[in-house]
Design a protein around this motif. Structure first.
Motif, PDB file in Angstrom:
ATOM      1  N   TYR A 117      -8.594   1.209   1.248  1.00 33.32           N
ATOM      2  CA  TYR A 117      -8.472   2.439   1.332  1.00 33.32           C
ATOM      3  C   TYR A 117      -6.908   2.945   0.857  1.00 33.32           C
ATOM      4  O   TYR A 117      -6.789   3.955   0.355  1.00 33.32           O
ATOM      5  CB  TYR A 117      -8.616   3.139   2.822  1.00 33.32           C
ATOM      6  CG  TYR A 117     -10.017   3.276   3.088  1.00 33.32           C
ATOM      7  CD1 TYR A 117     -11.134   3.703   2.244  1.00 33.32           C
ATOM      8  CD2 TYR A 117     -10.416   2.808   4.295  1.00 33.32           C
ATOM      9  CE1 TYR A 117     -12.540   3.855   2.634  1.00 33.32           C
ATOM     10  CE2 TYR A 117     -11.717   2.906   4.779  1.00 33.32           C
ATOM     11  CZ  TYR A 117     -12.830   3.087   3.824  1.00 33.32           C
ATOM     12  OH  TYR A 117     -14.227   3.201   4.470  1.00 33.32           O
ATOM     13  N   ARG A 118      -5.975   2.347   1.486  1.00 29.93           N
ATOM     14  CA  ARG A 118      -4.548   2.700   0.976  1.00 29.93           C
ATOM     15  C   ARG A 118      -4.464   2.110  -0.395  1.00 29.93           C
ATOM     16  O   ARG A 118      -3.845   3.136  -1.139  1.00 29.93           O
ATOM     17  CB  ARG A 118      -3.629   1.713   1.977  1.00 29.93           C
ATOM     18  CG  ARG A 118      -3.447   1.916   3.306  1.00 29.93           C
ATOM     19  CD  ARG A 118      -2.284   1.247   4.072  1.00 29.93           C
ATOM     20  NE  ARG A 118      -2.371   1.603   5.298  1.00 29.93           N
ATOM     21  CZ  ARG A 118      -1.717   2.558   5.983  1.00 29.93           C
ATOM     22  NH1 ARG A 118      -1.209   3.561   5.171  1.00 29.93           N
ATOM     23  NH2 ARG A 118      -1.800   2.620   7.341  1.00 29.93           N
ATOM     24  N   GLY A 119      -4.997   1.432  -1.116  1.00 26.91           N
ATOM     25  CA  GLY A 119      -4.759   1.153  -2.440  1.00 26.91           C
ATOM     26  C   GLY A 119      -5.392   2.295  -3.210  1.00 26.91           C
ATOM     27  O   GLY A 119      -4.731   2.591  -4.337  1.00 26.91           O
ATOM     28  N   LEU A 120      -6.382   2.987  -2.719  1.00 28.99           N
ATOM     29  CA  LEU A 120      -6.919   3.747  -3.447  1.00 28.99           C
ATOM     30  C   LEU A 120      -6.003   5.216  -3.270  1.00 28.99           C
ATOM     31  O   LEU A 120      -5.871   5.941  -4.205  1.00 28.99           O
ATOM     32  CB  LEU A 120      -8.272   4.408  -2.885  1.00 28.99           C
ATOM     33  CG  LEU A 120      -9.445   3.416  -3.517  1.00 28.99           C
ATOM     34  CD1 LEU A 120     -10.739   3.608  -2.173  1.00 28.99           C
ATOM     35  CD2 LEU A 120      -9.966   3.108  -4.888  1.00 28.99           C
ATOM     36  N   LEU A 121      -5.509   5.375  -2.321  1.00 28.10           N
ATOM     37  CA  LEU A 121      -4.540   6.463  -2.177  1.00 28.10           C
ATOM     38  C   LEU A 121      -3.280   6.361  -2.838  1.00 28.10           C
ATOM     39  O   LEU A 121      -2.382   7.086  -3.252  1.00 28.10           O
ATOM     40  CB  LEU A 121      -4.323   6.613  -0.528  1.00 28.10           C
ATOM     41  CG  LEU A 121      -5.280   7.154   0.186  1.00 28.10           C
ATOM     42  CD1 LEU A 121      -5.137   7.393   1.438  1.00 28.10           C
ATOM     43  CD2 LEU A 121      -5.899   8.644  -0.305  1.00 28.10           C
TER      44      LEU A 121
END
Length: 461
Positions: A106-110
């Motif tokens: 999720y952090r990578g997508l953000l």
């Protein structure tokens, strides 16, 4: 059903979709367009990438996790679908108990697109399941600023945030670093000062040890808090923080700490008040620089659309080890306003007024000032912030031997911070902070400026 489960149901039910067609589904027309090729050995069905994503999503919902992983693996060579695949991999990781992996995805997508509301909500939900409530509340707060957020999701987010604030038991922040500094003793840069004797003013040369000294410090900071519920709307709050900077030798080593304890009263979901007794201690060069004891009250109100207002007042008695003239009382009032911007940034403005009633008129003073800042998340996993402030200090009386009039100061400061949350070492993320401060004083002895850069590692529990 818990509030978190209800939020999960709303998100899974399509109440909020990604900006990309992650789960667009297969319409009847699309199904009719699929080409089925059958022969004596069986049938071959050709699916589009979008249809395969939908199939993987349905397999996850049906808890057929191995098959879902197989479908997602088949999409690895479709770079145009990489974000959607990563999102479903994160959903799969949550469903199979691999929450840390999901949080990373999720952090990578953000990092690529900080304004993805659905991803941010899922990240907040995953953080909550790991007990990382402070981080979860931060992401819920940013996501709630999406104007397209359905009312049922928005209402549930507000409910979950209220529960977080009520149940948050403890927090702990740790940072370590090194800090090159142009003025570790916060002294004047001037080589001469005016000396006043019998109405005659003449310059005196300052000894080298009394002027600004540069150096490199090693820093450690620890801040934490604990809340113990006493009733449905009252908790006993403990807050503590300490910071230490070590320089070569011991003349300029700086150690300080503060402890506060008192009740926090929640009137409703938007209003709360804390009243705490506080004690602080500072050692400078390992000498007893200052001790303080007092009270502070802090009122906070949550406003609409991600805004928050706070006002605090405090009063404390000061005891200085550097001389009785620096001892006395200090009072202050502080007001601040915060506003979430663009679902990934927070802007704030604050005003303050402070009064030092010390045993010497030459050091007693009144100061008023303001500070403005903006901070948040940028692409590539960068957290950034910039702030600037200024104040005016007026002293009560002249300083013998150095002036015939009371001292007048202008003080300015600024800071730029960059952090890289996408890199973690034992849970710590790197950051670099540049700070500048300057004092323009009517007495040359107190004129100074200071540049400081801190390379650090920080972890938030």
């Amino acid at each position: 059903m818990t509030h978190l489960q209800t939020l999960t149901r709303l998100l899974a039910g399509g109440a909020l979709a990604l900006s990309t067609p992650l789960a667009a589904g297969i319409t009847a027309a699309q199904q009719a367009a699929l080409a089925d090729h059958c022969n004596e050995t069986g049938c071959e069905v050709q699916l589009t990438g979008t249809a395969m994503l939908e199939a993987a999503n349905r397999l996850i919902e049906a808890e057929r996790f191995d098959e879902a992983e197989t479908v997602l693996a088949a999409l690895e060579n479709s770079p145009e679908l990489a974000d959607q695949v990563d999102f479903l991999r994160a959903q799969l990781a949550v469903a199979t108990g691999k929450t840390d992996r999901a949080i990373g995805l999720y952090r990578g997508l953000l990092e690529a697109q900080p304004n993805r509301t659905r991803v941010r909500l899922e990240l907040a939900r995953a953080l909550m399941t790991e007990g990382r409530t402070a981080s979860a509340d931060h992401h819920f707060r940013l996501a709630a600023q999406d104007d397209n957020l359905p009312e049922e999701v928005s209402r549930m987010v507000r409910t979950v945030r209220g529960l977080i604030r009520d149940r948050r038991g403890w927090h702990l922040d740790v940072d370590i670093g090194i800090a090159p500094d142009t003025n570790i003793n916060n002294a004047t840069n001037t080589e001469t000062v005016d000396f006043v004797a019998g109405g005659i003013i003449f310059p005196l040369n300052l000894a080298e040890e009394n002027r600004a000294t540069s150096g490199v410090g090693q820093t450690v900071g620890i801040a934490g808090g604990l809340k113990i519920g006493l009733s449905s709307n009252i908790a006993l709050a403990f807050d503590a923080d300490t910071r230490f900077t070590n320089y070569s030798g011991s003349d300029f080593d700086d150690l300080s700490g503060t402890l506060a304890i008192g009740p926090e009263i929640r009137f409703n979901d938007r209003n709360r008040l804390s009243i705490q007794a506080l004690a602080s201690q500072r050692f400078y060069g390992w000498d007893d620089a200052q001790r303080a004891f007092g009270l502070r009250a802090d009122y906070q109100r949550q406003l609409n659309r991600g805004a928050r207002f706070a006002v605090a007042v405090d009063g404390r008695q000061l005891h200085s080890g550097f001389g009785d003239q620096f001892s006395g009382w200090q009072t202050g009032i502080y007001g601040s306003y915060e506003q979430v911007l663009n679902r990934s940034m927070v802007a704030s403005a604050s005003l303050f007024a402070r009064r030092d009633f010390l045993n010497s008129e030459a050091y007693s003073n009144s100061e008023i000032g303001a500070r403005f800042s903006i901070a948040g998340e940028l692409p590539l996993g960068i957290n950034a912030g910039i702030s600037a402030g200024g104040s005016r200090a007026l002293f009560d009386g002249p300083l013998p031997l150095f002036s015939v009039e009371a001292r007048r100061d202008w003080r300015v400061n600024g800071q730029i911070n960059l952090g890289l949350r996408s890199i973690r070492m034992l849970g710590f993320s790197p950051s670099v902070t540049y700070g500048y401060s300057r004092t323009d004083s009517s007495i040359s002895l107190f004129q100074s400026d200071r540049h400081r850069i801190q390379f650090g590692l920080a972890r938030y529990f």
